[in-house]
Design a protein around this motif. Structure first.
Motif, PDB file in Angstrom:
ATOM      1  N   GLU A   1      47.341  25.352  45.891  1.00  0.00           N
ATOM      2  CA  GLU A   1      47.162  26.604  45.839  1.00  0.00           C
ATOM      3  C   GLU A   1      46.917  26.817  47.377  1.00  0.00           C
ATOM      4  OE1 GLU A   1      44.658  29.182  42.882  1.00  0.00           O
ATOM      5  OE2 GLU A   1      43.383  29.367  44.747  1.00  0.00           O
TER       6      GLU A   1
ATOM      7  N   ASN B   1      45.560  30.275  49.910  1.00  0.00           N
ATOM      8  CA  ASN B   1      44.697  31.494  50.168  1.00  0.00           C
ATOM      9  C   ASN B   1      45.023  32.002  51.604  1.00  0.00           C
ATOM     10  OD1 ASN B   1      43.014  33.482  50.204  1.00  0.00           O
ATOM     11  ND2 ASN B   1      42.032  32.707  48.285  1.00  0.00           N
TER      12      ASN B   1
ATOM     13  N   LYS C   1      43.460  34.669  53.962  1.00  0.00           N
ATOM     14  CA  LYS C   1      42.403  35.814  53.910  1.00  0.00           C
ATOM     15  C   LYS C   1      42.041  36.517  55.326  1.00  0.00           C
ATOM     16  CE  LYS C   1      38.875  35.648  51.162  1.00  0.00           C
ATOM     17  NZ  LYS C   1      37.568  35.365  50.452  1.00  0.00           N
TER      18      LYS C   1
ATOM     19  N   ASP D   1      37.384  39.889  53.738  1.00  0.00           N
ATOM     20  CA  ASP D   1      37.354  39.816  52.167  1.00  0.00           C
ATOM     21  C   ASP D   1      38.499  40.385  51.229  1.00  0.00           C
ATOM     22  OD1 ASP D   1      34.498  39.265  52.400  1.00  0.00           O
ATOM     23  OD2 ASP D   1      33.899  41.524  52.290  1.00  0.00           O
TER      24      ASP D   1
ATOM     25  N   ILE E   1      46.832  35.152  47.499  1.00  0.00           N
ATOM     26  CA  ILE E   1      47.116  33.829  46.732  1.00  0.00           C
ATOM     27  C   ILE E   1      48.253  33.716  46.406  1.00  0.00           C
ATOM     28  CG2 ILE E   1      45.829  32.427  44.768  1.00  0.00           C
ATOM     29  CD1 ILE E   1      44.005  34.979  44.617  1.00  0.00           C
TER      30      ILE E   1
ATOM     31  N   ASP F   1      43.230  38.724  46.366  1.00  0.00           N
ATOM     32  CA  ASP F   1      41.867  38.338  46.245  1.00  0.00           C
ATOM     33  C   ASP F   1      41.272  39.532  46.941  1.00  0.00           C
ATOM     34  OD1 ASP F   1      39.306  37.547  46.472  1.00  0.00           O
ATOM     35  OD2 ASP F   1      39.786  35.572  47.371  1.00  0.00           O
TER      36      ASP F   1
ATOM     37  N   THR G   1      39.993  39.257  41.575  1.00  0.00           N
ATOM     38  CA  THR G   1      41.510  38.887  42.069  1.00  0.00           C
ATOM     39  C   THR G   1      42.438  39.603  40.980  1.00  0.00           C
ATOM     40  OG1 THR G   1      41.293  36.921  40.252  1.00  0.00           O
ATOM     41  CG2 THR G   1      40.406  36.760  42.867  1.00  0.00           C
TER      42      THR G   1
ATOM     43  N   THR H   1      46.326  38.619  39.855  1.00  0.00           N
ATOM     44  CA  THR H   1      47.369  37.459  39.999  1.00  0.00           C
ATOM     45  C   THR H   1      48.568  37.672  39.193  1.00  0.00           C
ATOM     46  OG1 THR H   1      46.206  36.059  38.380  1.00  0.00           O
ATOM     47  CG2 THR H   1      46.034  35.768  40.561  1.00  0.00           C
TER      48      THR H   1
ATOM     49  N   TYR I   1      43.845  40.019  35.663  1.00  0.00           N
ATOM     50  CA  TYR I   1      42.551  40.486  36.553  1.00  0.00           C
ATOM     51  C   TYR I   1      41.216  39.749  36.127  1.00  0.00           C
ATOM     52  CZ  TYR I   1      38.806  43.248  38.910  1.00  0.00           C
ATOM     53  OH  TYR I   1      37.773  43.423  39.373  1.00  0.00           O
TER      54      TYR I   1
ATOM     55  N   ASN J   1      37.087  38.948  37.289  1.00  0.00           N
ATOM     56  CA  ASN J   1      35.801  39.143  38.171  1.00  0.00           C
ATOM     57  C   ASN J   1      34.726  38.682  37.396  1.00  0.00           C
ATOM     58  OD1 ASN J   1      34.536  40.177  40.198  1.00  0.00           O
ATOM     59  ND2 ASN J   1      34.994  42.316  40.123  1.00  0.00           N
TER      60      ASN J   1
END
Length: 395
Positions: A65, A67, A69, A72, A76, A124, A130, A132, A181, A183
């Motif tokens: 994986e 990421n 960034k 914030d 991904i 993200d 998130t 995906t 989604y 959270n």
């Protein structure tokens, strides 16, 4: 006493502090953080059943994986492939099933060296969750995974890996072409899912699902999940698929506790039109013909683990009972068809990353053809490796 010098020094230190703070904020604001998370789980065992011994692959996989960034917000990407290290025709780990159609009964073990398990991209949003897209673990499995904790067995009564597949088309396992989604808000964890497979069902989407989990206290969760696959109305109403009376629908409810010494979890499920098996039809002219038959079912899974310093003792139970009352006997699904397993096991980890495991499944159920399901003993090895590597790039 001259107070001008201390005053000037104080102003100088203040300006220096502000300047350094601004420089650090600017550096944080104008830099990217790239995270790499590679992992591998390599597993294999000897299995004893039917008075024979067989070396078997046990759903080994490797994945990565990434990421990227900035503050914030991030991108991904992830992928995971199944690695079949041993040649063999049998596997008792249902997590090793690969993609298959809803009405196509699949063999449990694929012979190719590599198989696609996961592949996804996403965004993200930090505290906003998130999003995906791709082939990924479903929100339905957010709850059914509570009891999917054995090295080999289990997960047979949760309607996750249905019909010998990975639950990809129905969206219950490793969902195909899914938009998800996730959270959490304090102790609440939420998930929402749709599938966009472009299927020939005259519908805008091909399925949807949702999950809600509540963390009662640290390590103690309760959760519920719902999933509905959307098939063509013409297919459902035509009566050509035996046992299919509506859209495949799944509901699960469970709880889990993960503690320093004891782990315990239980999951109950109800599914309608959501699983299938190979039956047969006796044609007067052509004899016995294979026939895929859809059925409803209820299931329960229980998992427990007691942890010593390097040893762990595992025990569990899987019961999956199909509802066959609306399926005519002429289609030859045995009335005793069900999955009824008691599972016990041991694992020993002499040091980090590696373990020796042994599990025994006592099966008291029957297959759709009326054959007694196999009781199996396994003894195997497992190596789990993972890491996180980060790099900051100033812009």
């Amino acid at each position: 006493m001259n107070i001008r010098r201390p005053f000037c020094l104080s102003i100088g230190y203040l300006l220096l502090f502000i300047g350094v703070g601004n420089m650090q904020a600017q550096e944080t604001k104008d830099s990217l953080e790239i995270l790499f998370k590679p992992y591998a789980s390599l597993r294999g065992h000897l299995a004893a059943y039917d008075n024979k011994l067989e070396l078997q692959e046990n759903a080994s996989r490797i994945g990565l994986e990434v990421n990227i960034k900035k503050r914030d917000f991030g991108f991904i990407a992830g992928g995971e492939i199944q690695l079949n290290m041993f040649k063999g025709g049998t596997s008792f780990n249902v997590d090793g099933n690969l993609s298959g159609g809803f009405f196509s009964v699949e063999s449990a073990q694929k012979h190719q060296v590599f198989g696609n398990r996961l592949g996804y991209l996403g965004l993200d949003f930090g505290k906003f969750g998130t999003l995906t897209i791709g082939k990924q673990w479903s929100v339905y499995r957010d709850v059914t995974a509570y009891t999917d904790r054995f090295n080999v067995f289990g997960a047979r009564a949760s309607a996750t890996f249905i019909g010998g597949t990975d639950g990809g088309e129905t969206g219950t396992g490793r969902a195909d072409q899914a938009v998800i989604y996730r959270n959490h808000f304090g102790p609440f964890y939420i998930g929402g899912q749709i599938q966009a497979r472009g299927g020939n069902n005259a519908k805008f989407i091909d399925g949807f699902g949702a999950s809600l989990q509540y963390e009662i206290k640290e390590g103690f969760f309760a959760g519920a999940a719902y999933n509905r696959a959307l098939l063509s109305d013409d297919l459902v109403n035509a009566g050509r698929i035996i046992g299919l009376t509506g859209q495949p629908t799944y509901f699960s409810l469970g709880t889990k506790y993960i503690g320093p010494i004891i782990d315990f979890s239980i999951v109950g499920v109800v599914q309608k039109n959501g699983d299938f098996s190979q039956g047969s039809y006796l044609d007067p002219a052509m004899g016995s013909l294979p026939l895929t038959t859809v059925f409803n079912a209820k299931g329960v899974e229980v998992f427990g683990k007691y942890k010593f310093q390097k040893f762990s003792v595992l025990a569990g139970y899987n019961l999956y009972v199909p509802d066959l009352k609306d399926i005519s006997e002429q289609y030859h699904l045995d009335p005793g068809f069900k999955k009824n397993d008691i599972i016990v096991g041991l694992s020993y980890s002499p040091f980090r990353f590696a373990q020796i495991y042994s599990e025994q499944r006592f099966s008291m159920g029957k297959t759709a053809a009326g054959e007694r399901e196999k009781s199996v003993f396994t003894l195997g090895l497992r190596i789990d490796l993972s890491g996180t590597f980060s790099k900051k790039i100033s812009l």
